[in-house]
Design an enzyme around this catalytic site. Structure first.
Site, PDB file in Angstrom:
ATOM      1  N   LYS A 126       0.857  -1.185   0.000  1.00  0.00           N
ATOM      2  CA  LYS A 126       0.000   0.000   0.000  1.00  0.00           C
ATOM      3  C   LYS A 126       0.897   1.239   0.000  1.00  0.00           C
ATOM      4  O   LYS A 126       1.393   1.669   1.032  1.00  0.00           O
ATOM      5  CB  LYS A 126      -0.912   0.052   1.230  1.00  0.00           C
ATOM      6  CG  LYS A 126      -2.009   1.120   1.101  1.00  0.00           C
ATOM      7  CD  LYS A 126      -2.461   1.690   2.421  1.00  0.00           C
ATOM      8  CE  LYS A 126      -1.621   2.846   2.881  1.00  0.00           C
ATOM      9  NZ  LYS A 126      -1.676   4.035   2.011  1.00  0.00           N
ATOM     10  N   GLU A 140      10.214   1.470  10.576  1.00  0.00           N
ATOM     11  CA  GLU A 140      11.112   2.616  10.609  1.00  0.00           C
ATOM     12  C   GLU A 140      10.248   3.850  10.799  1.00  0.00           C
ATOM     13  O   GLU A 140       9.417   4.181   9.950  1.00  0.00           O
ATOM     14  CB  GLU A 140      11.947   2.746   9.338  1.00  0.00           C
ATOM     15  CG  GLU A 140      12.994   3.849   9.509  1.00  0.00           C
ATOM     16  CD  GLU A 140      13.722   4.196   8.235  1.00  0.00           C
ATOM     17  OE1 GLU A 140      13.569   5.341   7.768  1.00  0.00           O
ATOM     18  OE2 GLU A 140      14.423   3.318   7.710  1.00  0.00           O
ATOM     19  N   CYS A 194      13.353  11.045   7.035  1.00  0.00           N
ATOM     20  CA  CYS A 194      13.377  10.610   8.430  1.00  0.00           C
ATOM     21  C   CYS A 194      14.771  10.668   9.034  1.00  0.00           C
ATOM     22  O   CYS A 194      14.914  10.783  10.249  1.00  0.00           O
ATOM     23  CB  CYS A 194      12.803   9.208   8.555  1.00  0.00           C
ATOM     24  SG  CYS A 194      13.573   8.007   7.456  1.00  0.00           S
ATOM     25  N   GLU A 251       9.108  16.150  15.852  1.00  0.00           N
ATOM     26  CA  GLU A 251       9.676  16.024  14.515  1.00  0.00           C
ATOM     27  C   GLU A 251       8.983  17.025  13.594  1.00  0.00           C
ATOM     28  O   GLU A 251       7.761  17.003  13.442  1.00  0.00           O
ATOM     29  CB  GLU A 251       9.487  14.602  13.986  1.00  0.00           C
ATOM     30  CG  GLU A 251      10.135  14.373  12.630  1.00  0.00           C
ATOM     31  CD  GLU A 251       9.936  12.950  12.121  1.00  0.00           C
ATOM     32  OE1 GLU A 251      10.829  12.436  11.422  1.00  0.00           O
ATOM     33  OE2 GLU A 251       8.883  12.359  12.433  1.00  0.00           O
TER      34      GLU A 251
END
Length: 537
Positions: free
Chosen positions: A201, A274, A308, A406
């Protein structure tokens, strides 16, 4: 943010000019291309994706329901057994052919990556590099990683032990939008090499890139049914993928990662995650300041910071902070922003409204609470709806959101330190532990400091590329940055089930040859002492 809070910042970043005769979205995303790429996608509804450069629609796409996801898994399972029985070297050969096709036809996918993510072309090329490296590595090494391994048995000579590796079955992969080539097919390649099928997906807004990779893998020899793609909203399609998968691979936010892990745990299937990062870069007193400043630009602003493993916190020794900031801020202000499907721009756009809102919120709140804008700090709607200038902040402190959350955008905060222990402590002070960077001329000291940083990867004298690009070594996060690793042996063995086959020969693991229970126990005691004395493992 008012003009008074960030004077002279608007317009300091020039735009990269578009070359004459430049390609447009309509030139690249043709109806014929969309029809070819979406052939075989299991979807009974309709949806669409858009380009961040302008906000316009790129393509109409099939949209999957939970029932469509179940059908995709059914098709994948029907094909997986035959694929698993295909010799591993033939499976690996598909990856090597894919490697060559990606490099030969990279211009096609670079256009798609740029149109779907808004990133600059050089940053899009990072994905081509990463996928080629992964394809080459597992194409060459898969057979060695997966071959049966002999181990010392319970009783040497008498017990013969072999470790086998079997594919898990059908891997459910949920891929993010920020690196739609590398974080989709790049993670699927070792799963295929291990004999699995994959139901992927991708993010709807960047699914054309993933579908292009699927099309190329099929051209390279992968059976089409082994690689299924479903498209739809994450809260609808994502849980359905987790519900049917034999193993789940997820890259995305920590919040969603926890939900994926809970769903997988309820079914007792494995998962690799992750997740987010708040990565730090340490510039020591003896660092090469020119190289560190140039490296910081790469580390902080590649893909507009939507990476990331990019750097969001800079810790600079006070002895070199002024010299470093002079160079870093100048380089940041000189970055060229652009939308062209060509090399030349230093940074592109954010991917969408949600990312822009987060970046604006973090910067405006920081400034309102006392932070100073050294570069950038403003949106650039003159270039596109989601452009934001690369931004450097000083005076950032908790509880500012930009200090702890973040940002996932082109924003970095700069902090001065006087003691390395202090810098390491600050670098480790977040719940995240994905990537970090150390700059020093003393290689030994750099390695010593790297070992103290609680992150899955550490780069010395670079931001993130060396560790990520070293495909033989594991890459992943500690703490809230995830579970499991991609790359290296862990990156392929996670897609397998280990099986131990022990063949007992000549004598049983029980009293024999006339021994009673006590005699057998004494014999085994002597044998165990002898095996220790012989240093058997």
């Amino acid at each position: 943010m008012t003009d008074a809070q960030a004077p002279a910042q608007t317009g300091t970043n020039p735009s990269a000019p578009a070359p004459a005769g430049a390609r447009t979205a309509a030139d690249v995303v043709t109806p014929e291309l969309v029809a070819r790429l979406t052939k075989g996608v299991t979807g009974s509804g309709r949806t669409a994706n858009h380009t961040p450069f302008t906000g316009e629609k790129l393509a109409d796409l099939p949209e999957s329901t939970p029932e469509d996801v179940a059908l995709a898994f059914e098709r994948a399972r029907a094909a997986q057994d035959v694929w698993a029985r295909t010799p591993v070297r033939r499976r690996a050969a598909v990856l090597l052919r894919f490697h060559d096709l990606v490099l030969a036809r990279q211009a096609e996918v670079l256009d798609l990556i740029q149109l779907e993510t808004g990133k600059a072309r050089l940053h899009a090329h990072e994905e081509v590099q990463a996928v080629a490296v992964a394809a080459r590595h597992y194409g060459r090494r898969a057979a060695a990683y997966l071959r049966p391994k002999r181990h010392t048995g319970a009783i040497p000579v008498l017990t013969k032990v072999t470790e086998l590796r079997h594919p898990r079955g059908v891997v459910g992969q949920i891929a993010p939008w920020n690196y739609p080539l590398e974080l989709s097919v790049g993670d699927a390649l070792p799963a295929f090499a291990a004999g699995n099928a994959v139901v992927m997906k991708p993010d709807t807004e960047t699914c054309l890139t993933a579908l292009w990779a699927r099309d190329l893998l099929i051209e390279a020899g992968l059976p089409a049914e082994v690689f299924q793609v479903v498209i739809g909203e994450g809260p609808v399609v994502g849980p359905a993928v987790v519900r049917h998968a034999d193993y789940v691979s997820f890259t995305g936010s920590t919040r969603t990662g926890r939900e994926v892990a809970q769903g997988a745990a309820a079914r007792l299937v494995g998962v690799s995650l992750e997740l987010g990062g708040k990565n730090a870069m340490l510039v020591l007193r003896d660092a090469d300041i020119e190289k560190a400043a140039a490296g910081a630009v790469r580390a902080c602003f590649s893909s507009a910071g939507q990476l990331c493993i990019s750097i969001e916190r800079l810790y600079v020794h006070e002895a070199v902070a002024d010299a470093f900031l002079e160079r870093f801020v100048a380089r940041t202000k000189a970055m060229r922003l652009g939308t062209s499907l060509a090399y030349g721009a230093d940074m592109g756009s954010l991917v969408g409204e949600r990312q822009l809102e987060t970046v604006v919120r973090h910067v405006e709140e920081a400034v309102a609470k006392g932070a100073t804008v050294l570069a950038g700090g403003v949106a650039r709607p003159d270039l596109g709806p989601y452009f934001f200038e690369p931004t450097v902040l000083a005076g950032v402190e908790a509880p500012m959101a930009v200090c702890t959350e973040e940002t996932f955008g082109p924003v970095v905060s700069v902090h001065r330190f006087s003691d390395v222990d202090e810098a390491v402590e600050h670098a480790n002070s977040t719940p995240y532990g994905l990537n970090s960077s150390v700059w020093t001329k003393d290689a030994r000291r750099g390695r010593e400091i790297a070992a103290r940083l609680r992150t899955g990867t550490v780069n010395i004298n670079e931001g993130y590329a060396p560790a990520y690009g070293s495909a033989q070594s594991p890459m992943g996060g500690m703490k809230d940055s995830g579970l499991g690793r991609r790359h290296g042996s862990e990156g392929i063995l996670k897609y397998t089930e280990a099986q131990t086959v022990a063949h007992q020969r000549l004598l049983p693991m029980a009293p024999s040859l006339g021994m009673d229970d006590e005699g057998y126990a004494a014999f085994m005691t002597r044998s165990l002492k002898a095996m220790k004395a012989l240093r058997l493992r």
